[in-house]
Design an enzyme around this catalytic site. Structure first.
Site, PDB file in Angstrom:
ATOM      1  N   HIS A  52      48.990  29.805  30.634  1.00 36.70           N
ATOM      2  CA  HIS A  52      50.193  29.752  29.813  1.00 36.70           C
ATOM      3  C   HIS A  52      51.326  30.473  30.537  1.00 36.70           C
ATOM      4  O   HIS A  52      51.140  31.561  31.064  1.00 36.70           O
ATOM      5  CB  HIS A  52      49.943  30.419  28.450  1.00 36.70           C
ATOM      6  CG  HIS A  52      49.003  29.638  27.602  1.00 36.70           C
ATOM      7  ND1 HIS A  52      49.436  28.669  26.731  1.00 36.70           N
ATOM      8  CD2 HIS A  52      47.660  29.656  27.510  1.00 36.70           C
ATOM      9  CE1 HIS A  52      48.400  28.129  26.133  1.00 36.70           C
ATOM     10  NE2 HIS A  52      47.300  28.712  26.588  1.00 36.70           N
ATOM     11  N   ALA A  83      25.272  35.460  35.808  1.00 33.20           N
ATOM     12  CA  ALA A  83      25.682  35.461  34.407  1.00 33.20           C
ATOM     13  C   ALA A  83      26.718  36.551  34.145  1.00 33.20           C
ATOM     14  O   ALA A  83      26.632  37.655  34.684  1.00 33.20           O
ATOM     15  CB  ALA A  83      24.465  35.668  33.508  1.00 33.20           C
ATOM     16  N   THR A  86      37.648  35.015  40.027  1.00 34.99           N
ATOM     17  CA  THR A  86      39.102  35.023  40.143  1.00 34.99           C
ATOM     18  C   THR A  86      39.598  34.500  41.483  1.00 34.99           C
ATOM     19  O   THR A  86      40.791  34.288  41.653  1.00 34.99           O
ATOM     20  CB  THR A  86      39.646  36.453  39.957  1.00 34.99           C
ATOM     21  OG1 THR A  86      39.100  37.287  40.984  1.00 34.99           O
ATOM     22  CG2 THR A  86      39.271  37.000  38.586  1.00 34.99           C
ATOM     23  N   LYS A  87      38.680  34.318  42.452  1.00 31.55           N
ATOM     24  CA  LYS A  87      39.067  33.809  43.774  1.00 31.55           C
ATOM     25  C   LYS A  87      37.936  32.950  44.322  1.00 31.55           C
ATOM     26  O   LYS A  87      36.814  32.976  43.812  1.00 31.55           O
ATOM     27  CB  LYS A  87      39.421  34.949  44.722  1.00 31.55           C
ATOM     28  CG  LYS A  87      38.297  35.916  44.990  1.00 31.55           C
ATOM     29  CD  LYS A  87      38.767  37.061  45.874  1.00 31.55           C
ATOM     30  CE  LYS A  87      37.620  38.011  46.145  1.00 31.55           C
ATOM     31  NZ  LYS A  87      38.002  39.105  47.011  1.00 31.55           N
ATOM     32  N   ARG A  91      32.353  39.160  43.092  1.00 31.15           N
ATOM     33  CA  ARG A  91      32.422  39.360  44.543  1.00 31.15           C
ATOM     34  C   ARG A  91      31.128  38.854  45.154  1.00 31.15           C
ATOM     35  O   ARG A  91      30.076  38.827  44.502  1.00 31.15           O
ATOM     36  CB  ARG A  91      32.691  40.812  44.909  1.00 31.15           C
ATOM     37  CG  ARG A  91      31.617  41.770  44.484  1.00 31.15           C
ATOM     38  CD  ARG A  91      32.051  43.218  44.768  1.00 31.15           C
ATOM     39  NE  ARG A  91      31.011  44.135  44.391  1.00 31.15           N
ATOM     40  CZ  ARG A  91      30.084  44.625  45.204  1.00 31.15           C
ATOM     41  NH1 ARG A  91      30.086  44.279  46.475  1.00 31.15           N
ATOM     42  NH2 ARG A  91      29.169  45.459  44.774  1.00 31.15           N
TER      43      ARG A  91
END
Length: 128
Positions: free
Chosen positions: A46, A93, A98-99, A113
């Protein structure tokens, strides 16, 4: 292929998607993928930068998510917009990805990571 209003969701062959998953395009899921339960793949964000407008009135932006072949995504994983998870990966899990995750890797945590990677020369999984 379906489109949920913001982007297509493409699902490959022999892929299994667990109970309670949320897939918001644009998302491409390869072949032989396993998504456990309650996984969220959201290619949507958003917009929020105009402080004179409520966030819901500012529209959305998208960035594609790609899950490459033979990958296992554990329960309750969240994959953010714009992320590619490479071939034959394991995402533990509860992780929040995020990357990008390179092929043949094990990723864990929040933010996720890489802890292990398969060495194609030695043919063993090695700690990173």
């Amino acid at each position: 292929t379906v489109n949920n209003g913001v982007g297509p969701v493409i699902i490959g062959d022999r892929t299994r998607i667990g109970l309670g998953n949320t897939l918001i395009g644009p998302v491409t899921i390869g072949n032989d993928i396993r998504l456990a339960q309650n996984v969220v793949l959201s290619g949507l964000n958003h917009n929020y930068t105009d402080i004179n407008l409520p966030i819901h009135a500012q529209g959305v932006s998208t960035a594609p998510i790609v899950i490459e072949d033979e990958t296992w995504i554990g329960a309750n994983v969240v994959v953010l917009a714009g992320v590619t998870i490479g071939k034959h990966c394991i995402v533990a899990a509860g992780s929040v990805v995020t990357k990008d995750v390179p092929p043949y890797s094990v990723a864990v945590g929040n933010p996720a990571r890489v802890l292990k990677k398969y060495n194609l020369e030695s043919k063993i999984w090695e700690k990173v």
